[in-house]
Design a protein around this motif. Structure first.
Motif, PDB file in Angstrom:
ATOM      1  N   TYR A   1     -43.684 -24.951  13.225  1.00  0.00           N
ATOM      2  CA  TYR A   1     -43.957 -23.524  13.398  1.00  0.00           C
ATOM      3  C   TYR A   1     -44.472 -22.975  12.068  1.00  0.00           C
ATOM      4  O   TYR A   1     -44.310 -23.598  11.028  1.00  0.00           O
ATOM      5  CB  TYR A   1     -42.691 -22.769  13.816  1.00  0.00           C
TER       6      TYR A   1
ATOM      7  N   ILE B   1     -39.900 -20.684  10.008  1.00  0.00           N
ATOM      8  CA  ILE B   1     -38.584 -20.854  10.647  1.00  0.00           C
ATOM      9  C   ILE B   1     -37.554 -20.107   9.815  1.00  0.00           C
ATOM     10  O   ILE B   1     -37.448 -20.301   8.592  1.00  0.00           O
ATOM     11  CB  ILE B   1     -38.184 -22.343  10.780  1.00  0.00           C
TER      12      ILE B   1
ATOM     13  N   ARG C   1     -33.873 -20.082   9.312  1.00  0.00           N
ATOM     14  CA  ARG C   1     -32.753 -20.983   9.592  1.00  0.00           C
ATOM     15  C   ARG C   1     -31.428 -20.222   9.576  1.00  0.00           C
ATOM     16  O   ARG C   1     -31.232 -19.321   8.749  1.00  0.00           O
ATOM     17  CB  ARG C   1     -32.687 -22.086   8.526  1.00  0.00           C
TER      18      ARG C   1
ATOM     19  N   ASP D   1     -31.621 -21.047  14.777  1.00  0.00           N
ATOM     20  CA  ASP D   1     -32.875 -20.971  14.028  1.00  0.00           C
ATOM     21  C   ASP D   1     -33.882 -20.191  14.878  1.00  0.00           C
ATOM     22  O   ASP D   1     -33.804 -20.212  16.112  1.00  0.00           O
ATOM     23  CB  ASP D   1     -33.442 -22.375  13.774  1.00  0.00           C
TER      24      ASP D   1
ATOM     25  N   GLY E   1     -37.986 -19.823  15.482  1.00  0.00           N
ATOM     26  CA  GLY E   1     -39.330 -20.339  15.194  1.00  0.00           C
ATOM     27  C   GLY E   1     -40.362 -19.272  15.490  1.00  0.00           C
ATOM     28  O   GLY E   1     -40.405 -18.725  16.601  1.00  0.00           O
TER      29      GLY E   1
ATOM     30  N   LEU F   1     -33.521 -25.821  15.750  1.00  0.00           N
ATOM     31  CA  LEU F   1     -34.896 -26.255  15.464  1.00  0.00           C
ATOM     32  C   LEU F   1     -34.900 -27.267  14.322  1.00  0.00           C
ATOM     33  O   LEU F   1     -35.860 -27.338  13.547  1.00  0.00           O
ATOM     34  CB  LEU F   1     -35.776 -25.038  15.140  1.00  0.00           C
TER      35      LEU F   1
ATOM     36  N   TYR G   1     -37.860 -29.491  13.874  1.00  0.00           N
ATOM     37  CA  TYR G   1     -39.140 -28.864  13.540  1.00  0.00           C
ATOM     38  C   TYR G   1     -39.266 -28.588  12.050  1.00  0.00           C
ATOM     39  O   TYR G   1     -38.262 -28.270  11.391  1.00  0.00           O
ATOM     40  CB  TYR G   1     -39.293 -27.531  14.286  1.00  0.00           C
TER      41      TYR G   1
ATOM     42  N   ALA H   1     -41.850 -26.316   9.162  1.00  0.00           N
ATOM     43  CA  ALA H   1     -42.576 -25.047   9.131  1.00  0.00           C
ATOM     44  C   ALA H   1     -43.348 -24.938   7.830  1.00  0.00           C
ATOM     45  O   ALA H   1     -42.984 -25.548   6.833  1.00  0.00           O
ATOM     46  CB  ALA H   1     -41.606 -23.880   9.263  1.00  0.00           C
TER      47      ALA H   1
ATOM     48  N   GLU I   1     -40.019 -21.840   5.345  1.00  0.00           N
ATOM     49  CA  GLU I   1     -38.672 -21.809   5.917  1.00  0.00           C
ATOM     50  C   GLU I   1     -37.800 -20.912   5.046  1.00  0.00           C
ATOM     51  O   GLU I   1     -37.838 -20.986   3.829  1.00  0.00           O
ATOM     52  CB  GLU I   1     -38.075 -23.219   5.953  1.00  0.00           C
TER      53      GLU I   1
END
Ligand SMILES: [Zn+2]
Length: 396
Positions: A308, A311, A313, A329, A331, A357, A360, A362, A365
């Protein structure tokens, strides 16, 4: 490392390093029109860097042209931007033309001009480019029109291929900038493909050379962006041009320009295209591609989608009065949105997923470490302004 590989990487490095002198400096943004393009290449045409022949007109009457340079025995056809909002390779092709015009004595220019007849259709979908949209003015995706041939742009591409019967073709696109490489969370900056010509994804005398050139392109890319090169989905699409041009006997390589965290305007990816395309043309001109191990292509990891833009978190979300708050999380993807009235571009976020996530990555983040966020902003598909995103990203 073989001797050939050393010299390949040396030439690629030289093209990469000398790029600022050779690029077409007028291109400052990836949003440009066909009129801009013709204005930029006019001085190069006047320098006789290439010949220009009319091919016909787009649905709205914009002229499509074929640029030709070199008189070599091997014909190579390159076409870009059949999707109007995918201009990265068009910029690289114009850089290449500028390089050919201004560095005629360069060994790369000479190798290409002497051994190849290079045929280029830049910006195949000028009506789409005018609106910065994928589809043509007739609202058709011309890359699903290779068989029906209802659009003038598709007919022109097919007629040009048939007229010249090139040995190699380069089908130049931009992919979703959030594709990732195989099992990693690393963004795919360049994806390559020798498109399949049948459901079985067989090999033949057209597809095998395309795989070798794609592998060679990938090795050049791995020199500059190791870990960010992938293979595009190889499912046979019976209506698409890459698949059909391969089927019609032209060894076709698909190049997809992807993403890179801080390169929204894709100027670095444009430079990678320039280096990769020039190196591929040299490898075809010298036939060095023939020695490439096809396994290097087969082993390229496929595109995945593990990324993404942003993100957040470990946010805490209290979604309703009766539900307990949950740790999750968030996204978020951030896209450009053009104002229909004035064309001004703004960035708009969208909540794509809420939950675990951890699989994933990013481009950015932010760890919220359990901070509660405004639950009204955090809904699936919620549209967020940059201000909203800023508010959500605060650790308090
Ligand atoms: Zn495309």
């Amino acid at each position: 490392m073989t001797k050939d590989h050393t010299s390949q990487s040396t030439i690629a490095q030289e093209l990469f390093d000398s790029y600022p002198q050779h690029k077409l400096s007028e291109i400052q943004s990836r949003r440009f029109t066909q009129a801009d393009m013709f204005r930029w290449i006019k001085p190069l045409h006047e320098k006789r860097a290439f010949e220009m022949t009319p091919l016909g007109q787009s649905a709205e009457g914009r002229p499509l042209s074929l640029l030709k340079l070199g008189n070599g025995a091997t014909k190579v056809l390159m076409w870009s931007q059949m999707h109007g909002d995918e201009p990265t390779a068009t910029m690289a092709l114009l850089d290449m033309l500028n390089f050919f015009a201004n560095a005629p004595a360069h060994s790369v220019t000479k190798t290409i001009r002497e051994n190849l007849t290079l045929l280029i259709i830049p910006m195949l979908n000028p009506d789409g480019a005018e609106r910065f949209q994928r589809r043509t003015a007739q609202r058709v995706d011309m890359n699903r029109d290779a068989i029906a041939l209802e659009t003038p742009e598709a007919r022109i591409l097919k007629e040009t291929r048939n007229k010249f019967n090139p040995q190699f073709g380069f089908n130049l696109h931009d992919q979703d900038p959030r594709y990732t490489v195989g099992a990693t969370k690393e963004v795919s900056t360049i994806a390559l493909l020798a498109p399949a010509f049948n459901e079985e994804r067989s090999d033949n005398n057209a597809r095998l050379p395309a795989k070798k050139v794609a592998a060679m392109f990938a090795s050049v890319m791995n020199q500059f962006i190791p870990g960010h090169v992938s293979k595009y989905d190889d499912t046979f699409e019976p209506r698409a041009f890459g698949d059909n041009i391969q089927r019609w006997g032209t060894s076709t390589v698909l190049v997809e320009s992807g993403g890179r965290g801080n390169d929204r305007d894709k100027m670095f990816i444009r430079k990678l295209n320039y280096v990769g395309l020039l190196m591929s043309l040299c490898a075809i001109a010298t036939r060095e591609y023939e020695a490439v191990d096809v396994n290097a292509y087969e082993q390229l990891p496929f595109n995945t989608k593990n990324l993404y833009d942003l993100i957040l978190r470990d946010a805490r979300i209290k979604a309703s009065e009766h539900a307990l708050s949950v740790k999750a999380d968030i996204g978020i993807n951030i896209d450009e949105q053009a104002d229909a009235a004035n064309g001004n571009v703004t960035l708009v976020g969208k909540v794509m997923d809420i939950g675990d996530l951890s699989t994933y990555g990013a481009f950015e983040e932010i760890n919220l470490a359990g901070v509660s966020v405004n639950e009204n902003l955090v809904r699936i598909d919620a549209i967020l302004s940059l201000q909203d995103i800023h508010a959500l990203s605060k650790k308090k």
